[in-house]
Write an enzyme that holds these catalytic residues in place. Structure first.
Site, PDB file in Angstrom:
ATOM      1  N   LYS B  79      10.264  -2.299  12.909  1.00  0.00           N
ATOM      2  CA  LYS B  79       8.923  -2.119  12.335  1.00  0.00           C
ATOM      3  C   LYS B  79       8.962  -2.464  10.849  1.00  0.00           C
ATOM      4  O   LYS B  79       9.932  -2.146  10.156  1.00  0.00           O
ATOM      5  CB  LYS B  79       8.484  -0.663  12.539  1.00  0.00           C
ATOM      6  CG  LYS B  79       7.053  -0.369  12.102  1.00  0.00           C
ATOM      7  CD  LYS B  79       6.684   1.082  12.420  1.00  0.00           C
ATOM      8  CE  LYS B  79       5.248   1.399  12.055  1.00  0.00           C
ATOM      9  NZ  LYS B  79       4.898   2.805  12.370  1.00  0.00           N
ATOM     10  N   SER B 154       0.675   3.428  14.981  1.00  0.00           N
ATOM     11  CA  SER B 154       0.812   2.271  14.123  1.00  0.00           C
ATOM     12  C   SER B 154       1.965   1.332  14.490  1.00  0.00           C
ATOM     13  O   SER B 154       1.987   0.196  14.020  1.00  0.00           O
ATOM     14  CB  SER B 154       0.992   2.722  12.670  1.00  0.00           C
ATOM     15  OG  SER B 154       2.210   3.433  12.522  1.00  0.00           O
ATOM     16  N   SER B 178       2.727   7.667  16.104  1.00  0.00           N
ATOM     17  CA  SER B 178       2.811   6.216  15.917  1.00  0.00           C
ATOM     18  C   SER B 178       3.908   5.503  16.704  1.00  0.00           C
ATOM     19  O   SER B 178       3.938   4.274  16.727  1.00  0.00           O
ATOM     20  CB  SER B 178       2.972   5.876  14.432  1.00  0.00           C
ATOM     21  OG  SER B 178       1.714   5.896  13.807  1.00  0.00           O
TER      22      SER B 178
END
Lengths: 95, 488
Positions: B79, B154, B178
């Protein structure tokens, strides 16, 4: 009523003219939503900041070797928009 | 079977048996990315050359007969709020568009030491603020299960990359859901570890008392392999803690709690049906299932939306146009700050920074932040009390399957509500794992537990006390076996 102009300045965020109204509406709606907390009875509950119960974790007052690495120092400084020698260049803070 | 579709377990087995090389595995993943990622948009940056070099190194070690761990030679996507030395790290924000990571996050050092091959950086909501990945300043990511839907957020890029077989596994971060919510939306396995289990050093801080890094994988076993590679106390993160794990579960003696507050209004009927029927599978082997109550659940989201923005407003003060990132030239320092942050931050980030600035400001601190910290204590106590009666708690991960792109982006509160079942575990620091348990055809009302054909994934969330990861994994493995037995 939330004073968006004042809060934005405290938060060091520039806002466009029409943005003030938009954010005011949205922030009011979120604040209405979190109002719910007032219904919760919290008498006798201590506040929680660290969920694992760690308090005042300290270490020796020595620089971490990672930050002494000259290559890393150079790369950190290379990200700065303005620099002079080994320093970040900042505009005058005190007038 | 194409190599890029393999799990870590199967890929590691193939590498050990010399059925293929790490370079071939890595190239299979990149060829999939080239085929599908233009449409899916999971990646912000690819590190193909670096990855090939890493893979060749591992292949040399394998050829020399060196004994390597379970993730050696396995492609991993990271990420984009986690630093990988020498690669751009933007956190999905314009303010860091050209930021080059000067060092590795601790999790990345650990992956590299274990021989994982880092293939690139994945898309995300700006600074991890959002539940759909639509808040990325750079691109929209689509759900590989249905391209008209969001991948969740996210960590939407990481979840989509795993689901689309564009990587073997990925890392994400979870502040209020997330990792788990995008894992649920894309039909992969996502773990948010116990707070403090995994070092946050090198993770761009969003809300420091809530953030944890964790794996997104194709199987429960893979989740455990990655977790084993990344946990551990780190002197570079003073909030990381030495682990004190509980034992795995014996399913026959397992006591499972279903919190009635999580099976209430707002939960889509087909999600409820699928999750309840998944939990029933545990009673086949003698597990006891009972309804429990977590009375402070109803305050969790409001509590989160005070604590999280408060911490956000402090953490994001560092993006000031001086040390790194976008900087607008102005006549004085204040105007440099105002202009750089106005242009660099998107709407959701500015909303949360202002909200946090407000709730922490003089005269409001007690009413908002202090009150929320007290409610946080009560939410934690709810769970402690429940875990005296049950070993694990099971709930849906999300009240709905993946929603449409654009469906919630104009209404912040509607978006916030999609994290209603995941936020409480961050507040209480608990580990929780999301894994697929069914499929839904939206609107038709026909849940198809165990079905694999068409429809959007539905996921089960398994929650345990702090340090109960081994227990959670054993329960998830048990279910996964049963579930796969149904689908294959």
């Amino acid at each position: 009523m939330i004073d968006v102009k004042h809060i934005a300045k405290l938060a060091r965020l520039g806002l466009g003219k029409d943005e003030e109204k938009k954010f005011e509406k949205e922030l009011e709606a979120i604040l209405d939503f979190v109002e719910k907390l007032n219904e919760a009875k919290t008498e006798g509950a201590e506040p929680t900041a660290q969920i694992t119960g760690a308090i005042n974790v300290s270490r020796e007052d020595k620089t971490e070797p990672l930050w002494e690495n000259p290559e890393i120092k150079k790369d950190i400084l290379a990200n700065a928009p303005a620099k002079e020698g080994k320093f970040f260049r900042v505009k005058r803070v005190l007038e | 079977m194409s190599l890029n579709k393999l799990t870590i377990t199967k890929a590691a087995d193939g590498l050990r048996k010399k059925q293929f090389s790490s370079l071939e595995l890595t190239e299979a993943v990149f060829s999939q990315i080239k085929k599908t990622d233009e449409e899916i948009g999971a990646f912000l940056l690819l590190a193909e050359e670096e990855a090939q070099n890493q893979a060749k190194e591992i292949d040399k070690k394998l050829a020399r007969g060196e004994k390597l761990g379970g993730i050696a030679g396995i492609p991993a996507a990271i990420k984009d709020n986690i630093l990988v030395k020498g690669l751009k790290c933007t956190a999905g924000s314009k303010i860091l568009e050209n930021y080059l990571a000067p060092y590795d996050a601790t999790v990345v050092s650990k992956l590299k030491e274990a021989g994982a091959v880092i293939i690139g950086k994945t898309n995300m909501d700006e600074f991890a603020m959002g539940s759909s990945t639509e808040n990325s300043a750079f691109k929209k990511t689509k759900n590989p299960q249905d391209l008209s839907c969001v991948p969740g957020g996210s960590s939407g890029g990481s979840a989509a990359a795993v689901a689309a077989n564009e990587t073997i596994f990925a890392l994400g971060s979870d502040t209020g859901g997330s990792i788990r919510q995008p894992a649920a939306f894309c039909g992969v396995v996502g773990l948010k570890p116990t707070y403090g289990a995994v070092s946050r050093f090198g993770l761009m801080a969003m809300a420091s008392s809530l953030d944890q890094i964790g794996p997104l994988t194709k199987s429960v076993e893979d989740s455990q392999i990655v977790f084993d590679a990344i946990y551990g106390k780190d002197r570079l993160d003073s909030t990381s803690v030495a682990s004190k794990f509980q034992n795995p579960a014996d399913i026959g003696n397992l006591r499972i709690g279903l919190p009635k507050e999580y099976f209430a209004q707002g939960l889509e009927p087909e999600v409820e049906k699928s999750v309840r029927s998944a939990i029933e599978k545990f009673s086949d082997s003698g597990a006891k299932i009972k309804e429990i109550s977590l009375p402070f659940s109803e305050y969790a989201l409001a509590c989160y939306y005070i604590i999280m923005p408060s911490e956000v407003s402090a953490n994001l003060a560092r993006y000031d146009g001086i040390k790194y990132g976008l900087s607008k030239e102005r006549d004085n320092l204040l105007n440099v700050y105002l202009a750089s942050r106005q242009e660099g931050f998107g709407d959701e980030v500015r909303r949360r920074v202002m909200l946090g600035t407000y709730t922490l400001s003089a005269g409001y601190y007690d009413a908002y932040y202090l009150k929320a910290q007290k409610v946080r204590t009560l939410i934690k106590r709810d769970f402690e009390k429940a875990f005296r009666e049950v070993d694990l708690i099971m709930t849906p991960t999300s009240p709905t399957p993946a929603f449409k792109l654009g469906e919630k982006i104009e209404d912040p509160i509607k978006m916030y509500l999609s994290d209603i079942y995941t936020v409480p575990m961050n507040l209480a620091g608990l580990p929780a794992l999301s894994l697929p348990c069914g499929r839904a055809v939206r609107g038709s009302g026909s849940a198809e537990p165990g079905g694999s054909s068409g429809g959007l994934p539905i996921s089960l969330q398994i929650i345990g006390p702090q340090w109960s990861e081994p227990k959670i994994f054993s329960a998830a493995l048990y279910f996964e076996k049963k579930f796969n037995g149904l689908t294959s």
